[in-house]
Design a protein around this motif. Structure first.
Motif, short mmCIF file in Angstrom:
data_model
loop_
_atom_site.label_atom_id
_atom_site.label_comp_id
_atom_site.label_asym_id
_atom_site.label_seq_id
_atom_site.Cartn_x
_atom_site.Cartn_y
_atom_site.Cartn_z
N ILE A 174 -5.14 -3.74 61.70
CA ILE A 174 -5.53 -5.16 61.70
C ILE A 174 -6.64 -5.35 62.72
O ILE A 174 -6.44 -5.16 63.93
N ALA A 175 -7.80 -5.74 62.23
CA ALA A 175 -8.96 -5.88 63.12
C ALA A 175 -8.93 -7.17 63.94
O ALA A 175 -9.35 -7.20 65.09
N HIS A 176 -8.39 -8.25 63.35
CA HIS A 176 -8.38 -9.55 64.02
C HIS A 176 -7.42 -9.50 65.21
O HIS A 176 -6.21 -9.27 65.03
N PRO A 177 -7.89 -9.71 66.44
CA PRO A 177 -7.01 -9.56 67.62
C PRO A 177 -5.83 -10.53 67.66
O PRO A 177 -4.74 -10.14 68.07
N VAL A 178 -6.04 -11.78 67.22
CA VAL A 178 -4.94 -12.75 67.27
C VAL A 178 -3.88 -12.41 66.24
O VAL A 178 -2.68 -12.46 66.52
N LYS A 179 -4.32 -12.03 65.04
CA LYS A 179 -3.36 -11.66 64.00
C LYS A 179 -2.58 -10.41 64.41
O LYS A 179 -1.38 -10.29 64.14
N ARG A 180 -3.27 -9.50 65.10
CA ARG A 180 -2.59 -8.30 65.59
C ARG A 180 -1.55 -8.67 66.65
O ARG A 180 -0.43 -8.14 66.66
N ASP A 181 -1.89 -9.62 67.51
CA ASP A 181 -0.93 -10.09 68.51
C ASP A 181 0.25 -10.81 67.87
O ASP A 181 1.38 -10.75 68.38
N MET A 182 0.01 -11.49 66.76
CA MET A 182 1.09 -12.19 66.07
C MET A 182 2.11 -11.19 65.52
O MET A 182 3.33 -11.45 65.53
N VAL A 183 1.63 -10.06 65.04
CA VAL A 183 2.54 -9.01 64.56
C VAL A 183 3.38 -8.48 65.72
O VAL A 183 4.59 -8.31 65.61
N ALA A 184 2.72 -8.21 66.85
CA ALA A 184 3.45 -7.71 68.02
C ALA A 184 4.47 -8.73 68.52
O ALA A 184 5.60 -8.38 68.86
N PHE A 185 4.08 -10.01 68.53
CA PHE A 185 5.00 -11.07 68.97
C PHE A 185 6.21 -11.13 68.05
O PHE A 185 7.35 -11.29 68.52
N ASP A 186 5.98 -10.99 66.75
CA ASP A 186 7.09 -11.03 65.80
C ASP A 186 8.04 -9.85 66.02
O ASP A 186 9.26 -9.98 65.91
N PHE A 187 7.47 -8.69 66.34
CA PHE A 187 8.31 -7.52 66.60
C PHE A 187 9.19 -7.75 67.83
O PHE A 187 10.36 -7.36 67.85
N TYR A 188 8.65 -8.39 68.86
CA TYR A 188 9.40 -8.60 70.11
C TYR A 188 10.28 -9.85 70.09
O TYR A 188 11.24 -9.93 70.85
N ALA A 189 9.93 -10.85 69.25
CA ALA A 189 10.68 -12.12 69.27
C ALA A 189 11.47 -12.38 68.00
O ALA A 189 12.45 -13.12 68.03
N GLY B 185 -6.99 -24.69 71.96
CA GLY B 185 -6.50 -25.91 71.35
C GLY B 185 -5.01 -26.02 71.59
O GLY B 185 -4.45 -25.33 72.45
N PRO B 186 -4.33 -26.86 70.84
CA PRO B 186 -2.89 -27.06 71.07
C PRO B 186 -2.03 -25.87 70.62
O PRO B 186 -0.91 -25.71 71.10
N TYR B 187 -2.55 -25.02 69.72
CA TYR B 187 -1.76 -23.92 69.18
C TYR B 187 -1.99 -22.63 69.96
O TYR B 187 -3.11 -22.32 70.36
N VAL B 188 -0.92 -21.86 70.14
CA VAL B 188 -1.01 -20.61 70.88
C VAL B 188 -1.80 -19.58 70.08
O VAL B 188 -2.73 -18.95 70.59
N PHE B 189 -1.42 -19.38 68.82
CA PHE B 189 -2.10 -18.42 67.96
C PHE B 189 -3.00 -19.19 66.99
O PHE B 189 -2.49 -19.93 66.13
N CYS B 190 -4.30 -19.03 67.12
CA CYS B 190 -5.21 -19.86 66.33
C CYS B 190 -6.57 -19.17 66.16
O CYS B 190 -6.83 -18.11 66.71
N PHE B 191 -7.43 -19.83 65.39
CA PHE B 191 -8.80 -19.36 65.22
C PHE B 191 -9.61 -19.66 66.49
O PHE B 191 -9.13 -20.34 67.41
N LYS B 192 -10.87 -19.20 66.52
CA LYS B 192 -11.72 -19.44 67.67
C LYS B 192 -11.99 -20.92 67.91
O LYS B 192 -12.22 -21.35 69.03
N ASN B 193 -11.94 -21.71 66.80
CA ASN B 193 -12.18 -23.16 66.95
C ASN B 193 -10.92 -23.93 67.32
O ASN B 193 -10.93 -25.16 67.37
N GLY B 194 -9.82 -23.22 67.56
CA GLY B 194 -8.58 -23.87 67.97
C GLY B 194 -7.69 -24.30 66.83
O GLY B 194 -6.57 -24.78 67.06
N MET B 195 -8.15 -24.15 65.58
CA MET B 195 -7.35 -24.57 64.43
C MET B 195 -6.29 -23.52 64.12
O MET B 195 -6.53 -22.31 64.25
#
Length: 372
Positions: free
Chosen positions: A197-212, A264-274
């Motif tokens: 997974i090249a996208h860093p945030v999406k990659r972090d979301m996978v790791a977060f799901d594994f740990y949480a 933005g208000p969301y922890v895991f989001c695009f560069k524009n905060g959405m």
């Protein structure tokens, strides 16, 4: 002006050839008012369908005329099944997260009972629908369609739009046994997927799901205001089971949150905060394919939740703690999600049992337990 052509087979039905194609109309005299009714039936796609609708309308009109003649007050206005389902869907859109699923399931129901009044539907008709649908889709899916129909009519009764009985209450559901457990992934397989997974945030979301072990919708909707870094916990707001809850997070999961930029208000989001609007199914399936990891069909993200539950149990977590951290209402789902582990892991557990007749070994094991 389009020319009307009377049907040679169906009384009171005619067809009109227009610019956009053929339309079908009905013609009858209202028995109560004596007024001649001529109109195009937009929902009819054939002469037979138009005739069925003409019969329903004429029967309703005759019933009203008879009640008027003898001074009988109608208990309730006749209600079409399709109108009942549409009213339920309008309510579901405002009150259910799964309303889109209900919308798709309703299509076959509305087609199967097209032009039927609620008062005309009986359990035998429902049973015929059930058997016919079982030839086209899985029995589990048929059960869900029947449940939707029952719920729609129950709401019509609750809202005072229908005062009859619900025919779907008397239709037995198919007995469906649960299939084989989908299993879980190894930490190495999860890492291999992340590496693709090249996208860093999406990659972090996978790791977060594994740990949480959170549901993907809960990860997408996690906001900074719902995170308590000092307490090492976060609120799951409006989850699938409807119970918002504060759950503890591991140090690894917290570190993933801390490394995210506040855009933005969301922890895991695009560069524009959405926030991410979809459940990123393709992100997982494509990465797993490139990594050579086999995933169960459909909800690929859920394999991470199953993996988390399995890892928790295999590392000594009790079932109640697992249920609370996974935010399940009861024990059935975590037990279904969790995998007992590899044959090697099972062997290690089994071989922890002391040998019979070996008192010294038993004592040695007990002493080790006390020390630990």
């Amino acid at each position: 002006m389009p020319k009307k052509e009377k049907s040679a087979r169906y009384r009171g039905v005619y067809r009109v050839q227009g610019k956009t194609g053929v339309s079908y109309g009905i013609d009858y005299v209202h028995p109560a008012t004596g007024q001649r009714i001529q109109k195009i039936v937009k929902t009819a796609s054939s002469e037979s369908e138009a005739f069925d609708i003409r019969c329903v309308e004429l029967a309703d009109a005759k019933r009203d005329a008879k009640n008027l003649t003898y001074g009988i007050a109608a208990k309730s206005k006749p209600v079409l099944f399709e109108d009942t389902v549409d009213a339920y869907l309008d309510w579901a859109k405002e009150n259910k997260k799964s309303w889109e699923t209900d919308f798709h399931r309703s299509k076959a129901l509305k087609e199967g009972f097209k032009g039927k009044l609620l008062s005309d539907i009986n359990p035998f008709m429902c049973e015929k629908y059930k058997m016919a649908r079982a030839k086209a889709i899985a029995k589990k899916s048929v059960n869900k369609e029947l449940s939707l129909a029952r719920q729609a009519i129950d709401k019509a009764i609750e809202w005072g739009k229908y005062d009859g009985t619900n025919p779907f209450d008397k239709v037995a559901r198919f007995k469906v046994t649960k299939g084989r457990k989908p299993g879980s992934l190894t930490p190495e397989q999860v890492q291999n997927i992340m590496d693709e997974i090249a996208h860093p945030v999406k990659r972090d979301m996978v790791a977060f799901d594994f740990y949480a072990g959170w549901r993907i919708s809960e990860i997408r909707n996690l906001k900074w205001e719902d995170v308590d870094l000092e307490a090492g916990a976060a609120w799951i707001v409006e989850p699938k089971n409807g119970q918002s809850v504060k759950v503890e997070l591991s140090n690894a999961a917290l570190s993933i949150i801390k490394k995210q930029d506040r855009k933005g208000p969301y922890v895991f989001c695009f560069k524009n905060g959405m926030p991410f609007k979809t459940n990123l199914h393709k992100t997982i399936t494509n990465a797993a394919k490139r990594a050579g990891v086999d995933l169960p069909p459909r909800k690929a993200w859920h394999i991470l939740r199953r993996t988390w539950a399995s890892m928790m149990l295999q590392n000594g977590c009790d079932v109640e703690t697992l249920r609370v951290l996974g935010n399940w209402k009861d024990y059935s789902m975590p037990m279904w999600y969790a995998d007992a582990g590899s044959p090697e892991h099972k062997k290690r557990i089994l071989n922890r049992m002391p040998e019979l007749g070996q008192e010294s070994k038993v004592m040695e094991i007990e002493e080790k337990r006390v020390t630990v």
